[in-house]
Design a protein around this motif. Sequence first.
Motif, PDB file in Angstrom:
ATOM      1  N   LEU A   1      -6.050   2.703 -15.360  1.00 30.11           N
ATOM      2  CA  LEU A   1      -5.436   1.383 -15.441  1.00 30.11           C
ATOM      3  C   LEU A   1      -6.383   0.382 -16.089  1.00 30.11           C
ATOM      4  O   LEU A   1      -5.960  -0.459 -16.899  1.00 30.11           O
ATOM      5  CB  LEU A   1      -5.025   0.904 -14.050  1.00 30.11           C
ATOM      6  N   GLU A   2      -7.653   0.450 -15.742  1.00 26.46           N
ATOM      7  CA  GLU A   2      -8.630  -0.462 -16.348  1.00 26.46           C
ATOM      8  C   GLU A   2      -8.763  -0.182 -17.843  1.00 26.46           C
ATOM      9  O   GLU A   2      -8.889  -1.124 -18.645  1.00 26.46           O
ATOM     10  CB  GLU A   2      -9.978  -0.316 -15.653  1.00 26.46           C
ATOM     11  N   ARG A   3      -8.711   1.090 -18.228  1.00 26.98           N
ATOM     12  CA  ARG A   3      -8.775   1.430 -19.654  1.00 26.98           C
ATOM     13  C   ARG A   3      -7.562   0.892 -20.411  1.00 26.98           C
ATOM     14  O   ARG A   3      -7.664   0.522 -21.578  1.00 26.98           O
ATOM     15  CB  ARG A   3      -8.871   2.944 -19.833  1.00 26.98           C
ATOM     16  N   HIS A   4      -6.409   0.865 -19.744  1.00 30.17           N
ATOM     17  CA  HIS A   4      -5.190   0.350 -20.366  1.00 30.17           C
ATOM     18  C   HIS A   4      -5.128  -1.172 -20.312  1.00 30.17           C
ATOM     19  O   HIS A   4      -4.263  -1.773 -20.948  1.00 30.17           O
ATOM     20  CB  HIS A   4      -3.954   0.926 -19.661  1.00 30.17           C
ATOM     21  N   GLY A   5      -6.019  -1.791 -19.541  1.00 26.38           N
ATOM     22  CA  GLY A   5      -5.981  -3.230 -19.379  1.00 26.38           C
ATOM     23  C   GLY A   5      -4.750  -3.694 -18.619  1.00 26.38           C
ATOM     24  O   GLY A   5      -4.262  -4.807 -18.835  1.00 26.38           O
ATOM     25  N   MET A   6      -4.247  -2.851 -17.717  1.00 30.34           N
ATOM     26  CA  MET A   6      -3.021  -3.162 -16.994  1.00 30.34           C
ATOM     27  C   MET A   6      -3.329  -3.802 -15.640  1.00 30.34           C
ATOM     28  O   MET A   6      -4.172  -3.307 -14.898  1.00 30.34           O
ATOM     29  CB  MET A   6      -2.185  -1.897 -16.768  1.00 30.34           C
ATOM     30  N   PRO A   7      -2.647  -4.890 -15.298  1.00 30.36           N
ATOM     31  CA  PRO A   7      -2.841  -5.497 -13.975  1.00 30.36           C
ATOM     32  C   PRO A   7      -2.436  -4.518 -12.874  1.00 30.36           C
ATOM     33  O   PRO A   7      -1.450  -3.799 -13.008  1.00 30.36           O
ATOM     34  CB  PRO A   7      -1.898  -6.707 -14.001  1.00 30.36           C
ATOM     35  N   PHE A   8      -3.202  -4.516 -11.787  1.00 27.87           N
ATOM     36  CA  PHE A   8      -2.854  -3.646 -10.667  1.00 27.87           C
ATOM     37  C   PHE A   8      -3.381  -4.231  -9.373  1.00 27.87           C
ATOM     38  O   PHE A   8      -4.261  -5.095  -9.361  1.00 27.87           O
ATOM     39  CB  PHE A   8      -3.404  -2.232 -10.879  1.00 27.87           C
ATOM     40  N   ILE A   9      -2.802  -3.758  -8.273  1.00 26.09           N
ATOM     41  CA  ILE A   9      -3.321  -4.059  -6.946  1.00 26.09           C
ATOM     42  C   ILE A   9      -3.585  -2.733  -6.246  1.00 26.09           C
ATOM     43  O   ILE A   9      -3.103  -1.674  -6.686  1.00 26.09           O
ATOM     44  CB  ILE A   9      -2.338  -4.908  -6.115  1.00 26.09           C
ATOM     45  N   VAL A  10      -4.331  -2.771  -5.163  1.00 27.44           N
ATOM     46  CA  VAL A  10      -4.590  -1.578  -4.360  1.00 27.44           C
ATOM     47  C   VAL A  10      -3.956  -1.776  -2.985  1.00 27.44           C
ATOM     48  O   VAL A  10      -4.187  -2.794  -2.328  1.00 27.44           O
ATOM     49  CB  VAL A  10      -6.097  -1.309  -4.210  1.00 27.44           C
ATOM     50  N   ALA A  11      -3.123  -0.821  -2.573  1.00 23.39           N
ATOM     51  CA  ALA A  11      -2.448  -0.878  -1.274  1.00 23.39           C
ATOM     52  C   ALA A  11      -2.897   0.311  -0.436  1.00 23.39           C
ATOM     53  O   ALA A  11      -2.720   1.461  -0.842  1.00 23.39           O
ATOM     54  CB  ALA A  11      -0.933  -0.865  -1.453  1.00 23.39           C
ATOM     55  N   CYS A  12      -3.496   0.042   0.719  1.00 23.09           N
ATOM     56  CA  CYS A  12      -3.976   1.097   1.609  1.00 23.09           C
ATOM     57  C   CYS A  12      -2.840   1.536   2.527  1.00 23.09           C
ATOM     58  O   CYS A  12      -2.416   0.775   3.407  1.00 23.09           O
ATOM     59  CB  CYS A  12      -5.154   0.594   2.437  1.00 23.09           C
ATOM     60  N   ASN A  13      -2.344   2.736   2.322  1.00 19.54           N
ATOM     61  CA  ASN A  13      -1.245   3.262   3.120  1.00 19.54           C
ATOM     62  C   ASN A  13      -1.748   3.683   4.495  1.00 19.54           C
ATOM     63  O   ASN A  13      -2.839   4.247   4.630  1.00 19.54           O
ATOM     64  CB  ASN A  13      -0.620   4.460   2.395  1.00 19.54           C
ATOM     65  N   ASP A  14      -0.963   3.399   5.517  1.00 18.26           N
ATOM     66  CA  ASP A  14      -1.369   3.653   6.896  1.00 18.26           C
ATOM     67  C   ASP A  14      -1.076   5.093   7.300  1.00 18.26           C
ATOM     68  O   ASP A  14       0.076   5.451   7.540  1.00 18.26           O
ATOM     69  CB  ASP A  14      -0.645   2.680   7.831  1.00 18.26           C
ATOM     70  N   PHE A  15      -2.122   5.898   7.365  1.00 16.95           N
ATOM     71  CA  PHE A  15      -1.987   7.274   7.827  1.00 16.95           C
ATOM     72  C   PHE A  15      -2.571   7.445   9.228  1.00 16.95           C
ATOM     73  O   PHE A  15      -2.750   8.569   9.701  1.00 16.95           O
ATOM     74  CB  PHE A  15      -2.692   8.235   6.868  1.00 16.95           C
ATOM     75  N   GLY A  16      -2.889   6.306   9.893  1.00 17.55           N
ATOM     76  CA  GLY A  16      -3.430   6.375  11.246  1.00 17.55           C
ATOM     77  C   GLY A  16      -4.865   6.845  11.311  1.00 17.55           C
ATOM     78  O   GLY A  16      -5.340   7.258  12.375  1.00 17.55           O
ATOM     79  N   GLY A  17      -5.574   6.782  10.201  1.00 21.48           N
ATOM     80  CA  GLY A  17      -6.969   7.203  10.189  1.00 21.48           C
ATOM     81  C   GLY A  17      -7.897   6.085  10.609  1.00 21.48           C
ATOM     82  O   GLY A  17      -7.461   5.029  11.075  1.00 21.48           O
ATOM     83  N   PRO A  18      -9.202   6.291  10.449  1.00 23.37           N
ATOM     84  CA  PRO A  18     -10.178   5.267  10.825  1.00 23.37           C
ATOM     85  C   PRO A  18      -9.967   3.984  10.021  1.00 23.37           C
ATOM     86  O   PRO A  18      -9.600   4.028   8.847  1.00 23.37           O
ATOM     87  CB  PRO A  18     -11.526   5.918  10.467  1.00 23.37           C
ATOM     88  N   ARG A  19     -10.174   2.856  10.679  1.00 21.25           N
ATOM     89  CA  ARG A  19     -10.044   1.565  10.018  1.00 21.25           C
ATOM     90  C   ARG A  19     -11.301   1.270   9.197  1.00 21.25           C
ATOM     91  O   ARG A  19     -12.410   1.568   9.618  1.00 21.25           O
ATOM     92  CB  ARG A  19      -9.840   0.455  11.050  1.00 21.25           C
ATOM     93  N   HIS A  20     -11.098   0.696   8.021  1.00 23.77           N
ATOM     94  CA  HIS A  20     -12.213   0.280   7.177  1.00 23.77           C
ATOM     95  C   HIS A  20     -12.075  -1.203   6.882  1.00 23.77           C
ATOM     96  O   HIS A  20     -10.968  -1.719   6.728  1.00 23.77           O
ATOM     97  CB  HIS A  20     -12.223   1.063   5.861  1.00 23.77           C
TER      98      HIS A  20
END
Length: 205
Positions: free
Chosen positions: A131-150
Amino acid sequence: MDSAISDTRTPLGAQADNGLKIVVVGGFGVGKTTLVRSVSEIRPLSTEETMTQAGETVDDISGVRGKSATTVAFDFGRITLDARNVLYLFGAPGQERFWFLWDRLFSGALGAVVLLDTRRIDDSWYAIDRLERHGMPFIVACNDFGGPRHTPEEVRAALDLDPHVPLIACDARSRESAKQVLITLVEHVQRLRAGQAPTSEQELV
């Protein structure tokens, strides 16, 4: 991740003449198909196929042992925004052998959602890099799999994520949560075009 699929068929209005495209990318088994299914107003087009023992020698399934099907082309869903504007969703396949499809899916897209399983953060490196190579806007969404919290700081550090890229939490099985992911992306694109910085509400909680 399981998700109920609605049988509702919503016809596309004859006045709709402006299509907006969003791509959902991420590693293998992070919930891309689930997110598209959750938020689409139509029964989504899905190219999922049953995983076989032969595929175990090609795909790394160590982090997704319960997964029985996988996307082999892309998922497609639709959301009508108003009488003239329609949002089209494309879920990209996560396995490395299908990454060659991504560049074509990116063509003409408004922006992208990088869906992340925090138990396997490294699986998202390729998506962010492309995405960065394409110069495309993006967001990051952390999906909840019930794992450790960060903490947001830990996730950002692990991804070497630009501070202006929104980072949010989501549950891909929830329609409301999936809608908020898409709203966050659209608002991020609008701010970029207006030359504004992201707001504090877009931080992972």
